[in-house]
Scaffold this motif. Structure first.
Motif, PDB file in Angstrom:
ATOM      1  N   PRO A 283       0.878  -1.216  -0.064  1.00  0.00           N
ATOM      2  CA  PRO A 283      -0.031  -0.131  -0.096  1.00  0.00           C
ATOM      3  C   PRO A 283       0.831   1.255   0.069  1.00  0.00           C
ATOM      4  O   PRO A 283       0.338   2.401  -0.470  1.00  0.00           O
ATOM      5  CB  PRO A 283      -0.770  -0.161   1.155  1.00  0.00           C
ATOM      6  N   GLU A 284       2.082   0.974   0.436  1.00  0.00           N
ATOM      7  CA  GLU A 284       2.931   2.409   0.648  1.00  0.00           C
ATOM      8  C   GLU A 284       3.407   2.802  -0.763  1.00  0.00           C
ATOM      9  O   GLU A 284       3.903   4.099  -1.093  1.00  0.00           O
ATOM     10  CB  GLU A 284       4.180   2.038   1.498  1.00  0.00           C
ATOM     11  N   ASP A 285       3.189   1.987  -1.806  1.00  0.00           N
ATOM     12  CA  ASP A 285       3.643   2.476  -3.076  1.00  0.00           C
ATOM     13  C   ASP A 285       2.660   3.327  -3.801  1.00  0.00           C
ATOM     14  O   ASP A 285       2.737   3.943  -4.959  1.00  0.00           O
ATOM     15  CB  ASP A 285       3.623   1.498  -3.919  1.00  0.00           C
ATOM     16  N   LEU A 286       1.441   3.860  -3.088  1.00  0.00           N
ATOM     17  CA  LEU A 286       0.461   4.534  -3.680  1.00  0.00           C
ATOM     18  C   LEU A 286       0.874   5.877  -4.187  1.00  0.00           C
ATOM     19  O   LEU A 286       0.129   6.670  -5.174  1.00  0.00           O
ATOM     20  CB  LEU A 286      -0.703   4.602  -2.727  1.00  0.00           C
ATOM     21  N   SER A 287       1.896   6.368  -3.412  1.00  0.00           N
ATOM     22  CA  SER A 287       2.183   8.031  -3.699  1.00  0.00           C
ATOM     23  C   SER A 287       2.750   8.072  -5.411  1.00  0.00           C
ATOM     24  O   SER A 287       2.274   8.805  -6.021  1.00  0.00           O
ATOM     25  CB  SER A 287       3.013   8.363  -2.749  1.00  0.00           C
ATOM     26  N   VAL A 289       1.866   5.955  -7.580  1.00  0.00           N
ATOM     27  CA  VAL A 289       0.591   5.983  -8.624  1.00  0.00           C
ATOM     28  C   VAL A 289      -0.032   7.288  -8.714  1.00  0.00           C
ATOM     29  O   VAL A 289      -0.527   7.750  -9.965  1.00  0.00           O
ATOM     30  CB  VAL A 289      -0.496   5.055  -8.056  1.00  0.00           C
ATOM     31  N   LYS A 290      -0.143   8.104  -7.697  1.00  0.00           N
ATOM     32  CA  LYS A 290      -0.987   9.526  -7.650  1.00  0.00           C
ATOM     33  C   LYS A 290      -0.022  10.401  -8.637  1.00  0.00           C
ATOM     34  O   LYS A 290      -0.783  11.152  -9.282  1.00  0.00           O
ATOM     35  CB  LYS A 290      -1.146  10.101  -6.461  1.00  0.00           C
ATOM     36  N   LYS A 291       1.267  10.292  -8.582  1.00  0.00           N
ATOM     37  CA  LYS A 291       1.866  11.137  -9.072  1.00  0.00           C
ATOM     38  C   LYS A 291       1.613  11.061 -10.601  1.00  0.00           C
ATOM     39  O   LYS A 291       2.129  12.076 -11.422  1.00  0.00           O
ATOM     40  CB  LYS A 291       3.582  11.214  -8.787  1.00  0.00           C
ATOM     41  N   VAL A 292       1.674   9.948 -11.285  1.00  0.00           N
ATOM     42  CA  VAL A 292       1.185   9.648 -12.720  1.00  0.00           C
ATOM     43  C   VAL A 292      -0.111   9.400 -13.091  1.00  0.00           C
ATOM     44  O   VAL A 292      -0.552   9.522 -14.452  1.00  0.00           O
ATOM     45  CB  VAL A 292       2.147   8.567 -13.232  1.00  0.00           C
ATOM     46  N   ALA A 293      -0.921   9.856 -12.202  1.00  0.00           N
ATOM     47  CA  ALA A 293      -2.519   9.739 -12.413  1.00  0.00           C
ATOM     48  C   ALA A 293      -2.781   8.492 -13.196  1.00  0.00           C
ATOM     49  O   ALA A 293      -3.418   8.631 -14.257  1.00  0.00           O
ATOM     50  CB  ALA A 293      -2.843  10.908 -13.116  1.00  0.00           C
ATOM     51  N   VAL A 325      -5.556   0.380  -0.068  1.00  0.00           N
ATOM     52  CA  VAL A 325      -5.581   0.775  -1.405  1.00  0.00           C
ATOM     53  C   VAL A 325      -6.839   1.328  -2.109  1.00  0.00           C
ATOM     54  O   VAL A 325      -6.873   2.082  -2.940  1.00  0.00           O
ATOM     55  CB  VAL A 325      -4.998  -0.399  -2.228  1.00  0.00           C
ATOM     56  N   ILE A 326      -7.814   0.547  -1.895  1.00  0.00           N
ATOM     57  CA  ILE A 326      -9.317   0.712  -2.515  1.00  0.00           C
ATOM     58  C   ILE A 326      -9.444   2.187  -2.309  1.00  0.00           C
ATOM     59  O   ILE A 326      -9.798   3.037  -3.290  1.00  0.00           O
ATOM     60  CB  ILE A 326     -10.006  -0.322  -2.043  1.00  0.00           C
ATOM     61  N   LYS A 327      -9.461   2.664  -0.988  1.00  0.00           N
ATOM     62  CA  LYS A 327      -9.980   3.902  -0.479  1.00  0.00           C
ATOM     63  C   LYS A 327      -9.045   4.990  -1.324  1.00  0.00           C
ATOM     64  O   LYS A 327      -9.582   5.972  -1.831  1.00  0.00           O
ATOM     65  CB  LYS A 327      -9.719   4.025   1.029  1.00  0.00           C
ATOM     66  N   SER A 328      -7.862   4.639  -1.299  1.00  0.00           N
ATOM     67  CA  SER A 328      -6.952   5.566  -2.168  1.00  0.00           C
ATOM     68  C   SER A 328      -7.172   6.050  -3.416  1.00  0.00           C
ATOM     69  O   SER A 328      -6.937   6.870  -3.994  1.00  0.00           O
ATOM     70  CB  SER A 328      -5.583   5.273  -1.652  1.00  0.00           C
ATOM     71  N   LEU A 329      -7.816   4.777  -4.073  1.00  0.00           N
ATOM     72  CA  LEU A 329      -7.888   4.782  -5.669  1.00  0.00           C
ATOM     73  C   LEU A 329      -9.271   5.643  -5.903  1.00  0.00           C
ATOM     74  O   LEU A 329      -9.431   5.820  -7.006  1.00  0.00           O
ATOM     75  CB  LEU A 329      -7.631   3.339  -5.965  1.00  0.00           C
TER      76      LEU A 329
END
Ligand code: PEP
Ligand code: MG
Length: 578
Positions: A283-287, A289-293, A325-329
């Motif tokens: 789950p820590e890898d999510l940042s 993912v956000k950076k590249v939308a 992960v789901i919430k962050s997506l």
């Protein structure tokens, strides 16, 4: 004289500057016997050193530049927590008492023991976490020995220079960013070392693992770092310099334009919508993912939740990890792959189970292991089902080699649904289930699998390994690892066609998806979903946006008829210059 040295480039980019070699100097740790009446004073001296170390880190924390990403600042928090952990707070004190020795020796003994435990770990990421222990122990030792801890006094003079060190602590690296250091070279560390992670996030060109470079570079010498080509050029002549200045300018222009692509649609010139998903491990890898939308997660490698621990994560722990992960997506799809343990991804834990500690690439791994042990598999299926009540989730099965395995998973899933119903817990009753195509058998049977599932996802990393019969972690045969082998391409093509015929989505989530050189060929083969490491997503998007699928057909057909990889590569150059 111009010289080329090699290491591992960990962040894309070119830097040109003068070398500054940081000499850390090995610490001499004295060993002394402390008389009984001075033991308490020695313990107090150690405790005071811990306090000073925490204070130093807090000062660095207060000086972290505002725009520094949160995950980077977190390295300092980790070090603060370590100082407060019993292993450093109490362990050395016990040694002082038992051995009647000085604090430095006690700390060294304790530090060496902790590091030995980390070195035993097979997982390369966790193995490099020993760096944290080393950095923290080093900081405390310097305080005990009255030596300056921070390199900040030197760093101040380093604006615009390329730093060369044996190793750098997170604190040093943060200070370097603060002082506009242009690049970093370290003799130690691999792609998952801290220096590497920090450099990537901070966008500082860096080469790590450049063994013995300090022997070949002099202070003040001009050097070029080309982290994409893994090369350090020492004392370049004017022609090389001119070439790299030009190259650097065009890279900078490219980076700026890539960032502009973040919110642009990933459509081809002929308006085909191409979905670009991200691969994550924790789950820590999510940042990233956000950076590249990214449009969602195309591969969540859940096995990392199971590694290097003394107890298996239970249903609830897994549920909460997936939920995060789901919430962050926020409504974007999350494809959760069931446990893919085995081969290169072993437990390497002290787990109290009958599960194999190690198994070969052809052994009891991935779905085979899960089907053999429902007590391992069912909690994961229930956790994924429960998570599916909170957002669009897909369940993906790794290493399928026949239809029966797929049917067995569907049956077990049904049992888990009944169990959750009894517990009055919610889930998505229509949770899509897909197979990974990673074995030649699955690729050849893709039509059958497609008729029984909701989607297919091609795992080229394994598909190449099994098709070409080469162990993907055996460096002796890595020269045979070839994504352009005609057999591999034909299996990919067969899978894509099967998905199209069955009317289900097909994605590709192996490393091939993140390599822009292959993007047009895959588009030409009909692929419309890609999933990759977030760091490569914008480059692939750029390639997608510059492609016209109608113009790719002729060359793609030629490629699929080639007899050798060399022929394929020649046509690939052509397709990429269309
Ligand atoms: C693959 O095999 O291509 C894949 C995506 O899975 P992994 O790399 O985790 O085996
Ligand atoms: Mg795989």
């Amino acid at each position: 004289m111009t010289l080329a040295l090699h290491g591992t480039g960990v962040s894309r980019g070119i830097a040109i500057g003068t070398a500054h070699i940081l000499e850390r100097g090995e610490l001499e740790i004295p060993q002394k016997t402390i008389p009984a009446y001075l033991i308490q004073a020695e313990i107090s001296r150690y405790q005071f050193a811990l306090q000073v170390a925490s204070q130093q880190l807090r000062v660095i924390q207060d000086h972290i530049p505002k725009h520094t990403p949160k995950d980077i600042a977190a390295f300092i928090d980790t070090h603060l927590l370590m100082i407060d952990d019993p292993m450093l707070k109490e362990g050395p004190i016990k040694i002082i008492e038992q051995k009647q020795c000085n604090a430095e020796h006690a700390l060294k003994t304790q530090g060496d023991q902790i590091i030995a435990v980390f070195l035993e770990m097979d997982d390369p990421y966790l193995r490099t976490r020993k760096d944290d222990i080393e950095h923290v122990v080093n900081r405390i030792q310097r305080i005990l020995l009255n030596q300056p801890s921070e390199k900040s006094n030197i760093i101040d003079k380093l604006r615009g220079q390329i730093i060369i060190a044996d190793d750098l602590s997170p604190a040093d690296t943060i200070l370097m960013q603060h002082h506009d250091v242009v690049a970093i070279i370290s003799e130690l560390g691999g792609p998952t070392s801290h220096t590497a992670i920090l450099a990537r996030s901070l966008n500082i060109p860096a080469i790590v693992g450049a063994k013995h470079v300090r022997q070949y570079i002099k202070n003040g010498e001009r050097i070029i770092i080309d982290s994409l080509a893994n090369v350090i050029i020492v004392d370049p002549d004017n022609n090389i310099l001119a070439h790299y200045y030009e190259h650097q300018k065009s890279l900078l222009r490219k980076q700026a334009s890539l960032h502009n692509l973040k919110l642009k649609p990933s459509n081809t010139q002929d308006r085909k919508k191409i979905t670009l998903y991200a691969n994550i491990e924790l789950p820590e890898d999510l940042s990233g993912v956000k950076k590249v939308a990214a449009s969602g997660i195309g591969l969540f490698r859940t096995e990392f939740l199971f590694m290097n621990r003394s107890q298996l994560p239970d249903e609830n722990e897994q549920y909460h990890a997936y939920l995060r992960v789901i919430k962050s997506l926020k409504g974007q799809p999350v494809t959760i792959r069931t446990l893919d343990l085995g081969a290169d991804k072993n437990f390497h834990t002290n787990l109290n189970t009958d599960l194999p500690e190690k198994c070969s690439a052809l052994g009891l791994r991935a779905i085979r292991l899960c089907l053999k042990d429902p007590s391992l598999f069912k909690p994961q299926l229930r956790a994924i089902l429960r998570a599916s009540a909170h957002g669009p989730v897909k369940l993906m099965i790794p290493m399928i080699s026949n239809l029966l395995e797929c049917q067995q998973v569907l049956e077990l899933l049904e049992t888990c649904k009944q169990e959750l119903k009894k517990r009055r817990l919610k889930f998505d009753n229509k949770l899509p289930v897909g197979c990974m195509i990673e074995t030649p058998a699955a690729a050849l049977m893709a039509q059958t699998l497609a008729n029984h599932t909701d989607f297919l996802s091609i795992g080229t990393n394994d598909l190449i390994q099994y098709t070409l019969a080469i162990d993907r972690i055996d460096s002796e045969v890595s020269y045979l690892y070839d994504p352009l082998h005609p057999a591999v391409l034909r299996l990919i093509q067969n899978t894509i066609k099967a998905g199209i015929k069955a009317g289900i989505p097909v994605s590709l989530c192996g490393e091939m998806a993140g390599e822009p050189f292959y993007t047009r060929l895959l588009l030409g083969m009909g692929l419309r979903e890609f999933s990759m490491h977030p760091s490569t997503l914008l480059e692939v998007k750029e390639r997608v946006r510059s492609s016209n699928t109608k113009k790719l057909t002729t060359l793609t057909n030629k490629i699929l008829k080639c007899d050798t990889s060399d022929e394929v590569a020649t046509y690939l150059q052509k397709i990429n210059s269309l």
